[in-house]
Each structure stands twice: as structure tokens, then as C-alpha cells.
Design a protein around this motif. Sequence first.
Motif, mmCIF file in Angstrom:
data_model
loop_
_atom_site.group_PDB
_atom_site.id
_atom_site.type_symbol
_atom_site.label_atom_id
_atom_site.label_comp_id
_atom_site.label_asym_id
_atom_site.label_seq_id
_atom_site.Cartn_x
_atom_site.Cartn_y
_atom_site.Cartn_z
ATOM 1 N N UNK A 130 0.507 -1.416 -0.158
ATOM 2 C CA UNK A 130 -0.371 -0.072 0.186
ATOM 3 C C UNK A 130 0.880 1.086 0.355
ATOM 4 N N UNK A 131 1.336 1.289 0.640
ATOM 5 C CA UNK A 131 2.397 2.907 1.222
ATOM 6 C C UNK A 131 3.166 3.199 0.201
ATOM 7 N N UNK A 132 3.664 2.616 -0.811
ATOM 8 C CA UNK A 132 4.659 2.194 -1.722
ATOM 9 C C UNK A 132 3.439 2.629 -3.362
ATOM 10 N N UNK A 133 2.456 2.593 -2.930
ATOM 11 C CA UNK A 133 1.623 3.609 -4.166
ATOM 12 C C UNK A 133 1.163 4.150 -3.876
ATOM 13 N N UNK A 134 0.256 4.294 -2.377
ATOM 14 C CA UNK A 134 -1.037 5.428 -2.082
ATOM 15 C C UNK A 134 -0.344 6.155 -0.437
ATOM 16 N N UNK A 135 1.414 5.911 -0.629
ATOM 17 C CA UNK A 135 1.235 6.473 0.679
ATOM 18 C C UNK A 135 1.327 6.006 1.820
ATOM 19 N N UNK A 136 1.138 6.759 2.927
ATOM 20 C CA UNK A 136 0.647 6.867 4.432
ATOM 21 C C UNK A 136 -0.665 4.880 4.377
ATOM 22 N N UNK A 137 -0.514 4.327 5.149
ATOM 23 C CA UNK A 137 -2.013 3.737 5.091
ATOM 24 C C UNK A 137 -2.579 3.839 6.614
ATOM 25 N N UNK A 138 -2.075 4.325 7.233
ATOM 26 C CA UNK A 138 -2.114 4.773 8.469
ATOM 27 C C UNK A 138 -1.612 3.443 9.213
ATOM 28 N N UNK A 139 -1.071 3.117 9.456
ATOM 29 C CA UNK A 139 -0.261 1.629 10.099
ATOM 30 C C UNK A 139 0.434 2.536 11.141
ATOM 31 N N UNK A 224 -7.747 -5.150 -9.066
ATOM 32 C CA UNK A 224 -7.180 -4.821 -7.513
ATOM 33 C C UNK A 224 -7.937 -2.715 -6.809
ATOM 34 N N UNK A 225 -9.009 -3.006 -6.298
ATOM 35 C CA UNK A 225 -9.639 -1.976 -5.690
ATOM 36 C C UNK A 225 -9.515 -1.375 -4.904
ATOM 37 N N UNK A 226 -8.316 -2.665 -3.428
ATOM 38 C CA UNK A 226 -8.159 -2.286 -2.075
ATOM 39 C C UNK A 226 -6.484 -2.755 -1.909
ATOM 40 N N UNK A 227 -5.819 -1.440 -2.319
ATOM 41 C CA UNK A 227 -4.414 -1.992 -1.849
ATOM 42 C C UNK A 227 -4.045 -3.089 -0.579
ATOM 43 N N UNK A 228 -4.646 -3.338 0.522
ATOM 44 C CA UNK A 228 -3.939 -4.181 1.551
ATOM 45 C C UNK A 228 -5.075 -5.442 1.071
ATOM 46 N N UNK A 229 -6.060 -5.394 0.791
ATOM 47 C CA UNK A 229 -6.827 -5.940 1.019
ATOM 48 C C UNK A 229 -6.492 -6.998 -0.240
ATOM 49 N N UNK A 230 -5.940 -6.379 -1.284
ATOM 50 C CA UNK A 230 -6.047 -7.529 -2.078
ATOM 51 C C UNK A 230 -4.245 -8.277 -1.750
ATOM 52 N N UNK A 231 -3.253 -7.908 -1.296
ATOM 53 C CA UNK A 231 -2.391 -9.021 -0.747
ATOM 54 C C UNK A 231 -2.756 -10.044 0.391
ATOM 55 N N UNK A 232 -3.889 -9.234 1.264
ATOM 56 C CA UNK A 232 -4.705 -10.089 2.047
ATOM 57 C C UNK A 232 -5.103 -11.292 1.955
ATOM 58 N N UNK A 233 -6.243 -10.968 0.741
ATOM 59 C CA UNK A 233 -6.716 -12.325 -0.764
ATOM 60 C C UNK A 233 -5.721 -13.189 -1.106
ATOM 61 N N UNK A 234 -4.809 -12.428 -1.832
ATOM 62 C CA UNK A 234 -3.464 -13.228 -2.226
ATOM 63 C C UNK A 234 -3.206 -14.215 -1.608
ATOM 64 N N UNK A 235 -2.454 -13.737 -0.258
ATOM 65 C CA UNK A 235 -2.033 -14.958 0.556
ATOM 66 C C UNK A 235 -3.393 -15.846 1.441
ATOM 67 N N UNK A 236 -4.354 -15.179 1.784
ATOM 68 C CA UNK A 236 -5.187 -15.971 1.797
ATOM 69 C C UNK A 236 -5.323 -17.683 1.092
ATOM 70 N N UNK A 237 -5.659 -17.567 -0.625
ATOM 71 C CA UNK A 237 -5.833 -18.100 -1.913
ATOM 72 C C UNK A 237 -4.775 -18.686 -1.936
ATOM 73 N N UNK A 238 -3.522 -18.850 -1.411
ATOM 74 C CA UNK A 238 -2.147 -19.595 -1.600
ATOM 75 C C UNK A 238 -1.636 -19.683 -0.122
#
Length: 298
Positions: A130-139, A224-238
Motif C-alpha cells: 500500500x505505502x509504496x503506491x498510495x503513501x501512508x496506510x495509517x498503520x 485491485x480496488x483495495x491495496x491492503x485487502x488485495x495482498x490479504x486475499x492473495x495470501x489467503x488463497x495460496x
Amino acid sequence: MKKFASYLLVGVILVLLMAGCSQITEVKNTIPQVNNLPELISEDAEIIIPDESAEISVMWQKPTHVNLTDIAASSWGLSSSRVNTIANASDMPDVYQSGLDNGYNQQWSHAYLYCSLGFWVWGDADDDFHDNIDQESGEIESPEGFNNKSAKYYYELGDQFNGDWYLGYAIHFIEDACIILHTSDPTLDMLTHHFDFEEWVDNNWNSGHNFSSAVANDGYYYAVTDLKQAVRNAAYNCSYWTSTLGETVWDNYISSGYPTTAGTGNSTLVANTKTMLIRACRYAKGTIKYALDKYGQW
């Protein structure tokens, strides 16, 4: 994975702090091909493995990030200079984030691990992506973009070259999140044979089982519509613990005797590894579309 075992205790502590399980949802949607662009497809759709006769010169490990991303960027018809910028940058997290560089740790940043209960337990790939594309994620750790910058930062300055570089840099993290050993709370055999598995894929990239042709000939991408969720989905599904794909890949890697050479491994292992690599490139394609759409960089 280097230093990986030393962080398992951290994962155990973190899972105790996490009260909820990640909820993974996918919406099925398709659109017809337009101007030879890839077709949108949901992650739960069937992946058809193409004929293995085609060849493309690609390698695993560091070159694999470059070449997966090259395929993804090229599929959108970008200029060769932009393709090269995005693709070459996708290798850079392995260069800059080895060990503890700038307060970041490679293993933490390049992983998003689920345990056998389906909980996230360890890893920060979603924030780095997220942060390398859209800057701060709030974490708490944000911003985690390289040098605290992002594609957003440079695109909004009118600097397309550096914006593309950060986009490529970010793609590394979601590609890692499509690989079983970056997404599974590891067993001892996963720790012991992590690099054996990567060597096996390397040796079968454009010889043996020729994984490269499956990736290059796939004409789809994941939206990809939500950057953080995309990673979570990718990981969950493999992940080994949360997906049939991950479980099938690793169980058959074990039953094949932890192979490392070209042409080895049973047919189930080969077919499902191709699926895993195709998924990684589909996410890379979707990421490029997300960023270029959002910041008007077509």
C-alpha cells in the motif's frame, strides 16, 4: 527464508492479540477483451493451463519478479521504457530490504502469514504494498514506502518515471503474497526446503515443465480496488492453511521428494504451481491498472 524461525515466536504472540479472522470475499465479474487488453476475472474462476510448447526467457527468484512484472506491464501496451522501469524496480525490495535496512526487515515486509486457524499471524506485506503506491496506510509503522515516498507522491508531481519505479517496487510484495511459503505459518519442512522449492521453480521456468509459457499465455488479470485487502486475499488463497491450492502444492512437493531439478515433480504439483504463478502475474496486472487509472498515468 533467512532468519525466519527466529520470528515465529513473534507470530505466536501476535495471533493472541488478533481477535478476528481475515474475511476474504471475491466478486465475480468479467468484461470482454478490448484492444487486446487482458480480461478481468475473479480469483475463484478456473485457470486453464495453456500448451507448454511456447518459451520465454525468464528465471525464478530475483529475475522472476522482473519477468513476471515485465509480462504484466507489457500486457497493457505500455512503452518499452516504462515496462523496463516498472519491471526492473520489482526486484529492488530484495536488494534494499535484506536484513534490517532503514528499520525494515525483509522477512517481515515480504510475508503475510496465515495459521491453521485461518488467522493472520505475521508479516507486513500489505502495508509495504500500500505505502509504496498510495503513501501512508495509517498503520503505526507508516509510511513504509522506500525513502518514505510512493508512486502517488511522484505521479502527483508529474514525475512519471519515478512514479512507475515505485509502482514496480510495490508489485514485488503482492507477487510474494502469491507464493505459498510467503503466506503460510511454516512447518519445519517448509523452513528446511524453502529454497529447494524456489530452485525447483527456477529450474523449470523455461525448461522442464516450462512454467514461463503458462504465465505468458494467460490473458486475464485480477481487479485491485483495495491495496491492503488485495495482498490479504492473495495470501489467503495460496496459504497452506487456508487454501486448497497451497495445500495441494506443498503436499505434492513433499510426496515428490522435495525435487529441485528440471522435469521432476508429479503432474499435480506441476499444474498447481503453474496456477500459483499465473495468479501472481494476474495480481501484478491488476495492480498496474489500479495505479495508472487512479493517477491518470496511461
